[in-house]
Design an enzyme around this catalytic site. Structure first.
Site, PDB file in Angstrom:
ATOM      1  N   GLY A  81     -53.983  -6.564 -61.265  1.00 46.56           N
ATOM      2  CA  GLY A  81     -54.454  -7.294 -60.093  1.00 46.56           C
ATOM      3  C   GLY A  81     -55.748  -6.735 -59.545  1.00 46.56           C
ATOM      4  NE  ARG A 145     -51.117  -9.639 -62.650  1.00 44.72           N
ATOM      5  CZ  ARG A 145     -51.072  -8.601 -61.821  1.00 44.72           C
ATOM      6  NH1 ARG A 145     -50.609  -7.434 -62.255  1.00 44.72           N
ATOM      7  NH2 ARG A 145     -51.481  -8.702 -60.569  1.00 44.72           N
ATOM      8  CG  ASP A 175     -47.768   1.748 -61.771  1.00 44.42           C
ATOM      9  OD1 ASP A 175     -46.573   1.633 -62.014  1.00 44.42           O
ATOM     10  OD2 ASP A 175     -48.398   0.893 -61.120  1.00 44.42           O
ATOM     11  CG  ASP A 176     -46.841  -1.293 -65.181  1.00 46.91           C
ATOM     12  OD1 ASP A 176     -46.123  -0.282 -65.328  1.00 46.91           O
ATOM     13  OD2 ASP A 176     -46.434  -2.346 -64.662  1.00 46.91           O
ATOM     14  CE  LYS A 202     -55.631  -2.282 -60.442  1.00 42.66           C
ATOM     15  NZ  LYS A 202     -55.061  -3.517 -60.986  1.00 42.66           N
ATOM     16  CB  THR A 203     -52.650  -0.155 -57.465  1.00 41.85           C
ATOM     17  OG1 THR A 203     -51.689  -0.942 -56.763  1.00 41.85           O
ATOM     18  CG2 THR A 203     -52.297   1.293 -57.275  1.00 41.85           C
ATOM     19  CB  ILE A 204     -54.516  -3.079 -52.830  1.00 39.29           C
ATOM     20  CG1 ILE A 204     -53.475  -4.144 -53.184  1.00 39.29           C
ATOM     21  CG2 ILE A 204     -55.891  -3.482 -53.300  1.00 39.29           C
ATOM     22  CD1 ILE A 204     -53.672  -5.439 -52.420  1.00 39.29           C
ATOM     23  CE1 TYR A 243     -44.573 -20.601 -31.352  1.00 39.40           C
ATOM     24  CE2 TYR A 243     -46.876 -20.255 -30.730  1.00 39.40           C
ATOM     25  CZ  TYR A 243     -45.809 -21.105 -30.963  1.00 39.40           C
ATOM     26  OH  TYR A 243     -45.966 -22.458 -30.813  1.00 39.40           O
ATOM     27  CD  GLU A 311     -45.275  -8.685 -53.043  1.00 42.53           C
ATOM     28  OE1 GLU A 311     -45.444  -9.673 -53.757  1.00 42.53           O
ATOM     29  OE2 GLU A 311     -45.994  -7.651 -53.125  1.00 42.53           O
ATOM     30  CD  GLU A 426     -54.201 -13.786 -47.075  1.00 42.22           C
ATOM     31  OE1 GLU A 426     -53.630 -14.782 -46.612  1.00 42.22           O
ATOM     32  OE2 GLU A 426     -53.641 -12.993 -47.878  1.00 42.22           O
TER      33      GLU A 426
END
Length: 551
Positions: A81, A145, A175-176, A202-204, A243, A311, A426
């Protein structure tokens, strides 16, 4: 070429900074070898699988002198990603290689690992690199991927490199992807191919980290983007005062993003999946805890708030985790009969009839939409697509059901209205923050120094990164150092171990110390948009997580 915005034009002129050792010595810095390393777990098994790359020493770069180097052809891929700053990794790698020798060439393989396998590439030039400096996205060469895991794939990668005279590959991924880099490095060494493999973290999601990799790139930018959006919603909530906002955030395997955004914004509640798992909290307990916060505020006429949800939460709730496993097994064994049913209602009933009593008890109270998602589309392996389950809506609906029950006896009716959001895409391709612009450029430049040092099976590393950049330490760690064995798809395989939220660590403990006060009041914090130009105390701040971890 499409028209660029004034901001992009200004960002193109920004020159990322380097750690002092690289700024003064360039990619000619010498690799100082540390002690031999070992994997984080399963040392015997990992050593057996990686006999030629296991136990390599960690590296710190120290002063060195410019030297003549033969021309190098290198390749680079973006894998997995998107994450802000990927283009700067490539720019740093490119500039480092050109500094080594102006004749050096860098090929970008298109679409991720499949570009290496299928030999789809482009020669990267000054013009191409300059047009992507300090930009978000992965659109320079795009990502993919495809997993590099079979001998046939490794053979094709080797043939592609040999066809172009490429002697080094840099894999920019999570990691993958870096697990694949580790396996590829071992294969190429065993084949005596003379092709180096270097990884970049790399990975957010922030779950690729350890003592040497203090943060993966993109986490800083993404969490600042999400925190700005959360802050905007908090302003709205505090203005309208009617809300409750349930906000799901990226992070399937770990809750680093949710935790960082909570530290940045001070919501009424932030669920941390690792805490749910450690305390073995049931879904009912989670919903009841949130209901208590809503009720307390409603009785004080504070009918608004913000809840942050990782998530992957649903996979950490014990009874839901085992429910999903049973559903996967049940549907695999009854696939034909299940597929033949006329509609979703019949499929839900089919499942309910066959679940064990404990899992039936967990399944029945779920909102109808969540039941539908649990028994609906499956992934290619026949499993529930957990990432598509709208956990934020599930929690909001279950709290609403609790409030309706309470209102049957409440003298003054409690108010509860909800809005649900999911922030993911986003943040993945935002223009990198100054931190990520510098960090990514430094990682790419470090990769060029590792190539110059003749290393393979390493990940580029910059440490001490909570400090000013001239105090950063550049080096590299063996990929095997991060590996352990995990059971996946029915077999034990070597993978880089994911770093989960440390429940004893300072970032989580800061949340614990403050969450009761945040739940009761309106101590919202509004971070605002990422600032690129201005004083360092505004523009160059690291994340709260990084700052707290290195107090």
């Amino acid at each position: 070429m499409p028209e660029i915005s004034p901001l992009q034009k200004a960002r193109a002129a920004y020159q990322p900074r380097l750690p002092k050792i690289l700024a003064e010595n360039g990619p000619f810095a010498q690799a100082q070898l540390g002690e031999p390393t070992h994997s984080v777990a399963d040392q015997e098994a990992i050593q057996k699988l990686f006999p030629d790359t296991y136990g390599l020493p960690a590296i710190d770069f120290v002063p060195g002198s410019p030297r003549e180097t033969a021309p190098i052809r290198a390749g680079v891929i973006l894998s997995g990603g998107q994450a802000p700053g990927g283009h700067n990794v490539i720019a740093g790698l490119y500039d480092g290689l050109k500094k080594l020798n102006a004749q050096n060439q860098l090929f970008g393989f298109l679409g991720g690992p499949s570009g290496l396998i299928d030999d789809k590439s482009m020669l990267l030039t000054d013009e191409i690199i300059d047009s992507y400096r300090n930009t978000g996205g992965f659109d320079m060469i795009c990502s993919g991927r495809t997993k590099l895991e079979t001998e046939e794939q490794f053979q094709k990668v080797m043939e592609t490199c040999q066809r172009h005279g490429i002697t080094a590959i840099v894999i920019i991924g999570g990691d993958d992807s870096n697990t694949n880099a580790c396996t590829l490095a071992q294969y190429l060494v065993a084949q005596k191919a003379g092709i180096q493999v270097i990884g970049c973290p790399k990975t957010i999601d922030g779950d690729l980290k350890n003592k040497w990799i203090e943060v993966s790139f993109g986490f800083d930018t993404a969490t600042k983007v999400y925190s700005e959006l959360i802050g905007n919603i908090m302003r709205d909530a505090n203005s309208a005062r009617k809300y409750w906002h349930f906000i799901k955030l990226m992070g399937r395997s770990a809750s680093h993003i949710a935790l960082e955004c909570a530290l940045q914004t001070h919501p009424q509640a932030c669920i941390v999946s690792e805490e749910v798992a450690a305390k073995k909290l049931s879904l009912k307990q989670i919903v009841d805890q949130l209901t208590d916060i809503v009720v307390d505020r409603a009785r004080r006429s504070l009918n608004f708030g913000v809840v942050l949800i990782p998530e992957g939460l649903i996979e950490f709730i014990p009874e839901i985790q085992t429910l999903i496993a049973e559903l996967n097994d049940l549907l695999a064994k009854n696939q034909a009969a299940f597929d033949a049913l006329p509609d979703l209602e019949a499929k839900v009933a089919f499942v309910e009839e066959r679940l064990t009593p404990a899992h039936k008890e967990a399944f029945q109270p779920l909102p109808a939409a969540i039941k539908a998602q649990l028994v609906g589309d499956r992934d290619p392996h026949g499993n529930v697509q957990v990432s598509k389950i709208e956990t934020e809506k599930m929690l909001a609906e279950m709290i609403d059901a609790n409030i309706r029950v309470l209102n049957a006896t409440e003298p003054k009716k409690l108010k509860f209205s909800s809005q649900c959001h999911f922030f993911g895409y986003e943040g993945r391709c935002a223009a990198p923050s100054n931190f990520d612009a510098n960090y990514c450029y430094s990682l790419g430049y470090t990769a060029s120094a590792l190539i110059a040092a003749g290393k393979t099976g390493y990940m580029a590393s910059c440490r001490n990164i909570s400090k000013p950049i001239d105090q950063w330490v550049a080096g590299g760690i063996p990929l095997t150092m991060m590996m352990n064995m995990e059971h996946r798809h029915g077999k034990d395989v070597p993978v880089i171990k994911k770093a989960l939220v440390d429940l004893e660590g300072k970032p989580f403990q800061t949340l614990v110390e403050n969450r009761e006060a945040w739940a009761k009041g309106v101590d919202f914090r509004y971070p605002g948009p990422i600032q690129y130009f201005g004083p360092a105390e505004v523009c160059d701040l690291p994340t709260q997580t990084l700052a707290l971890e290195h107090l």
